[in-house]
Design a protein around this motif. Structure first.
Motif, PDB file in Angstrom:
ATOM      1  N   THR A  46       1.824  -5.369   2.379  1.00 20.31           N
ATOM      2  CA  THR A  46       1.983  -5.480   0.970  1.00 20.31           C
ATOM      3  C   THR A  46       1.802  -4.048   0.233  1.00 20.31           C
ATOM      4  OG1 THR A  46       1.552  -6.690  -1.043  1.00 20.31           O
ATOM      5  CG2 THR A  46      -0.152  -6.123   0.718  1.00 20.31           C
ATOM      6  N   SER A  47       2.404  -3.539  -0.647  1.00 22.26           N
ATOM      7  CA  SER A  47       2.264  -2.510  -1.483  1.00 22.26           C
ATOM      8  C   SER A  47       2.066  -1.264  -1.067  1.00 22.26           C
ATOM      9  CB  SER A  47       0.763  -2.596  -2.258  1.00 22.26           C
ATOM     10  OG  SER A  47       0.846  -3.709  -3.061  1.00 22.26           O
ATOM     11  N   SER A  59       6.136  -6.372  -2.040  1.00 20.70           N
ATOM     12  CA  SER A  59       5.899  -5.249  -2.692  1.00 20.70           C
ATOM     13  C   SER A  59       5.590  -3.960  -2.424  1.00 20.70           C
ATOM     14  CB  SER A  59       4.395  -5.743  -3.732  1.00 20.70           C
ATOM     15  OG  SER A  59       4.484  -7.272  -4.189  1.00 20.70           O
ATOM     16  N   ASN A  60       6.552  -3.639  -1.388  1.00 17.33           N
ATOM     17  CA  ASN A  60       6.584  -2.209  -0.925  1.00 17.33           C
ATOM     18  C   ASN A  60       7.782  -1.474  -1.303  1.00 17.33           C
ATOM     19  OD1 ASN A  60       4.441  -2.802   1.696  1.00 17.33           O
ATOM     20  ND2 ASN A  60       5.819  -4.484   1.861  1.00 17.33           N
ATOM     21  N   ARG A  86      -2.313   0.803  -5.415  1.00 20.12           N
ATOM     22  CA  ARG A  86      -1.353   1.737  -5.078  1.00 20.12           C
ATOM     23  C   ARG A  86      -1.403   2.309  -3.728  1.00 20.12           C
ATOM     24  NH1 ARG A  86       1.097   3.425  -9.807  1.00 20.12           N
ATOM     25  NH2 ARG A  86       1.493   5.589  -8.774  1.00 20.12           N
ATOM     26  N   VAL A 134       4.303  -4.860 -10.042  1.00 20.18           N
ATOM     27  CA  VAL A 134       3.969  -4.887  -8.481  1.00 20.18           C
ATOM     28  C   VAL A 134       2.250  -5.076  -8.583  1.00 20.18           C
ATOM     29  CG1 VAL A 134       3.884  -3.835  -6.266  1.00 20.18           C
ATOM     30  CG2 VAL A 134       6.153  -3.680  -7.632  1.00 20.18           C
ATOM     31  N   GLU A 162      -2.260  -2.811   3.349  1.00 24.52           N
ATOM     32  CA  GLU A 162      -1.997  -2.943   2.062  1.00 24.52           C
ATOM     33  C   GLU A 162      -2.153  -1.628   1.472  1.00 24.52           C
ATOM     34  OE1 GLU A 162      -3.973  -5.441  -1.549  1.00 24.52           O
ATOM     35  OE2 GLU A 162      -5.244  -5.136   0.182  1.00 24.52           O
ATOM     36  N   GLY A 163      -1.461  -1.089   0.372  1.00 26.09           N
ATOM     37  CA  GLY A 163      -1.476   0.159   0.143  1.00 26.09           C
ATOM     38  C   GLY A 163      -1.505   1.531   0.783  1.00 26.09           C
TER      39      GLY A 163
END
Length: 865
Positions: free
Chosen positions: A657-658, A722-723, A378, A374, A634-635
């Motif tokens: 995402t992520s 990408s979660n 992070r 992924v 994100e993140g």
């Protein structure tokens, strides 16, 4: 002091009768006598200070009940300051012709008043010489014409403050003068009580009523222990002026106006004033004494204490949750719903946490993993929140989210430290501004520094416009009828360590290309938002506590574009951060918790970047992306909110995402778009549409310049990528939308209902390369008339069926393994018979026999016509 001498207590009693000059001489005898004189701080030195008529309590007017650290030091500082106006005496008293035969001239004292040497101030000035002292005796002294000071003099009122009143208009044309212990009122012919253009003036212990004071550069002024009642102090191009321990009351306009860039031409007093400022105690924080704010706020709110969480987790469902009627994980019964979905429950079935917790689990169980790495940052807390939130449990924040002290921030940011240490223009410290219209107005390239002041019950505290710069350190700003601090038209500077609360509008208002640094403040209990950024406003908002405001903690709109980092935003009555009306901004590493509405609310063209934030314990959703909202999420860690983790509404096109989305009460990610205008959401969940009307266009400026866009790339489809979405109370992903949606490479795990529920999807929803495992019901359910494509997903170990579909589905190259119901279940639709061969389409799918405890049934159940 030799043995056998008098006891120290007796010495202190004797020395307590000595006057100031004798105390000084005694301190020079020896070290023991010096320490003995210092020990009289709370007795004789305090008595001397308070008996001095030319000054007031050292902590007046803000803390008159608090004693200073040292009365002797306070007396020393005031004594040195009171003599500053005479620093150029040696130059002026030196004769050009007799410079070789200098001698000190004795200062005269001229008395003015009934029965004294002079009957008026004008007549005394006509007879005065350099540095003479003019003593005004009690009474009303009125001058019928303008008084021009041509030689340096000291004008002092005799008696207590208030007994000597002077009605005059004074124009200073000499190099220096001092006025003390007087009540000034304007003369009948001019509102100006005092003005100077080049000299230095010093005011000590005076009252000014209903007039104006004007100082033009390169002139300077030093004002201490004065009261200004409905009086305006106008400072134009001043290189340096000091207003200290003053009170400003009842102004009909601004109390202090600082206009124009500081003059490059300095008079004789500039260097001496600068030295006096640097030698006096500063409000800059130290490592030992620094804290975010000295005000005790425990009676209002705890700064960081997670609430008792009534979060819907696993089998413990809320009555409002869509999965409230589901059986608990420990029951053995199999339930068949009206739609034909069968769910088998076994006593030893596991929710398959992100890390194995049961010792008797099979080793090869829960070993299905994504076949790719992924990408992206992070989540800020990574896997530290693997368990459910416990009531009253404390949260260990990572170092990147812990608030620094102001001292630590200034040590890290050398540019901010240099700004905080600089002095230019006007210095205002330890003053009280109250019960008027405006506090300090800085305009047209002006410079002002404010330290340790109190602004209360004003229309506004500070306004900074037209390329001006302000430095505000450790001020208290509260109960303003509009915004506390207002920056406009490229205003800037440093706003650090202030306590800003209970204001009717925003605590800090940033507009039209203003770009301040807002650092380590407490902004709380506002009747509207904490900070508002709009109209191309910018700024760096860092390391602040923003809490208990009635509207958004930070509100960004109309092309506002700040950098918001490392703040704690909590306990607000609306959203934590709201981005609206084409607002932008970089929002990173913030803790956003316990807000009544969404932790972050993005609507109406808002395009922020949310990166590495902790959004938790909210009473509604974690992140709301409303109508036409965009941006990048994100993140982030989105954890234990009572509503959904992420809630997306119609025409919103975010890139999600992520992120780590876990333990939220309802859905992990909900996509809800209803074009018919109905406002009701699934499961009785109502979207919070009106989170505060700060964004009403009629309230803000309309001259908005459209600069460069924050996200220039075209966005045509909402993307969830990408979660990690796990342990949420209902489905991990819920889709009820008529718009395109891509769901790619996510881990959807152990949610309280299904992994993915597609209730409505008239446009294609593409679900690709996801891991969908260990959810409490089916892995995926697709309702009738929904267009969904499943490609390359792993659907493992769910407690119901792998995939249930009624709709128009394409299923290609998926692994459907180890689910407790059917691997794939087709439910009857009106055209089942006609579409069975083509719709859904099955291609290269790997499936296993169901693990249900009941009788075996086929992987592809076919229902009779």
């Amino acid at each position: 002091m030799e043995a056998g001498s008098l006891p120290l207590e007796l010495w202190r009693m004797i020395l307590a009768y000595l006057p100031l000059p004798d105390l000084g001489r005694c301190s020079l005898v020896c070290r023991a006598w010096y320490e003995l004189i210092l020990s009289l701080d709370r007795t004789r030195w305090r008595q001397l200070y308070l008996g001095y008529t030319e000054c007031r309590h050292p902590n007046w007017p803000n803390q008159p009940d608090v004693e200073p650290e040292s009365w002797r030091e306070a007396f020393k500082q005031h004594y040195l300051a009171s003599k500053m106006w005479t620093k150029n005496a040696a130059i002026l008293e030196t004769s050009v012709c007799f410079s070789l035969f200098r001698r000190r001239r004795t200062r005269r004292t001229l008395s003015v008043g009934p029965g004294h040497e002079f009957h008026s101030l004008g007549s005394a000035l006509a007879m005065s010489s350099l540095f003479d002292r003019i003593l005004l005796f009690p009474g009303l002294h009125e001058e019928q014409g303008e008084i021009i000071l041509k030689v340096p003099v000291e004008i002092v009122g005799h008696g207590k403050l208030g007994e000597v009143a002077l009605l005059a208009s004074i124009d200073q044309q000499c190099s220096t003068t001092r006025l003390c212990n007087l009540v000034f009122m304007p003369a009948w012919f001019s509102p100006f009580m005092f003005k100077t253009t080049s000299g230095h003036v010093q005011f000590d212990n005076c009252n000014f009523e209903n007039g104006h004071i004007q100082v033009h550069g390169p002139g300077t002024c030093q004002v201490k222990f004065c009261t200004f009642k409905n009086t305006h102090v106008f400072l134009h191009n001043v290189p340096l002026c000091v207003l200290e321990n003053c009170e400003f009351v009842g102004s009909e306009n601004n109390s202090v106006t600082v206009e124009g860039h500081p003059s490059s031409e300095n008079n004789w007093a500039y260097t001496h004033l600068l030295g006096l400022i640097r030698s006096s105690p500063s409000v800059l924080p130290t490592e030992d004494s620094d804290s975010l704010m000295s005000l005790d706020l425990e009676s209002r709110d705890q700064a960081w204490s997670p609430r008792t969480c009534g979060i819907v987790i696993e089998g413990s469902q809320s009555p409002t949750s869509p999965a409230a009627g589901s059986p608990k994980a420990g029951s053995q019964e199999a339930e068949v719903g009206s739609d034909g979905e069968g769910v088998a429950r076994t006593p030893d079935s596991s929710d398959g946490g992100l890390s194995p917790s049961g010792e008797d689990e099979d080793e090869d169980q829960l070993t299905y993993r994504l076949s790719y790495q992924v990408q992206g940052p992070r989540p800020v807390l990574g896997g530290s929140f693997l368990g459910p939130p416990l009531p009253g449990a404390s949260i260990q924040l990572p170092s990147c989210l812990v608030l620094n002290s102001l001292h630590q921030e200034l040590q890290k940011d050398r540019e901010a430290m240099a700004l905080a240490s600089s002095v230019q223009g006007c210095l205002i410290r330890k003053c009280l501004f109250r019960d008027g219209k405006g506090g300090v107005f800085v305009c047209s390239y002006g410079r002002a520094k404010m330290e340790g002041n109190i602004f209360r019950n004003l229309t506004y505290a500070v306004r900074c416009i037209h390329n001006s710069k302000i430095i505000m350190l450790r001020n208290h700003i509260h109960h303003c009828r509009a915004s506390g601090i207002f920056l406009r038209l490229e205003g800037g500077g440093l706003i650090a360590g202030n306590n800003i609360y209970d204001n009717a509008e925003a605590g800090v208002d940033i507009r039209k290309k203003s770009n301040p640094l807002i650092l380590c403040n407490q902004i709380h209990h506002g009747l509207r938002s904490g900070i508002v950024v709009l109209g191309n406003g910018k700024g760096i908002i860092r390391n602040n506590q923003i809490f208990s405001n009635k509207e958004a903690g930070i509100y960004i709109l109309y092309h506002g574009n700040p950098v918001v980092s490392r703040n704690h935003i909590f306990k607000g009555s609306a959203a934590g951060i709201a981005v609206n009306e084409n607002g932008r901004g970089l929002i990173t590493e913030n803790v956003i918790q316990e807000n009544q509405w969404g932790g972050v609310d993005i609507r109406r063209g808002g395009v922020p970047i949310l990166r590495s934030n902790l959004i938790c314990f909210g009473y509604s959703d974690g992140v709301v992306v409303g109508d036409e909202g965009k941006g990048l999420l994100e993140g982030n860690t989105i954890y234990a909110n009572k509503g959904c983790g992420v809630w997306m509404m119609s025409s919103s096109l975010p890139h999600i995402t992520s992120n780590h989305v876990s333990y939220n009460g309802v859905y992990g990610v909900a996509v809800f778009s209803q074009k018919d205008g109905s406002g009701e959401s699934p499961g009785g969940h109502v979207a919070q549409e009106n989170f505060g009307e700060d964004g009403d266009a009629t309230l803000w400026e309309t001259e908005l310049e459209k600069d460069d866009d924050l996200l220039c790339r075209p966005i045509a489809t909402a993307l969830v990528e990408s979660n990690t979405v796990n342990h949420n109370g209902a489905s991990g992903l819920y889709v009820q939308s008529s718009e395109l949606l891509h769901v790619i490479t996510n881990v959807i795990h152990a949610n309280g209902d299904r992994g993915i529920t597609v209730a409505q999807s008239s446009q294609l929803t593409r679900v690709a390369n996801n891991s969908i495992s260990c959810n409490h019901q089916s892995g995926v359910k697709v309702e009738a008339q929904c267009k969904v494509e499943f490609r390359g997903n792993g659907i493992y170990d769910n407690r119901g069926h792998g995939i249930i579909t009624k709709g128009d589905s394409t299923v290609i190259e998926n692994d459907i393994i180890g689910n407790q119901g059917s691997g794939l279940q087709l439910l009857p639709t009106s055209d089942t018979k006609n579409n069975l061969a083509q719709d859904p389409v099955w291609s290269m799918c790997l499936m296993e026999r169901s693990l249900a405890s009941g009788p075996w049934h086929p992987l592809f159940p076919v229902y009779p016509e």
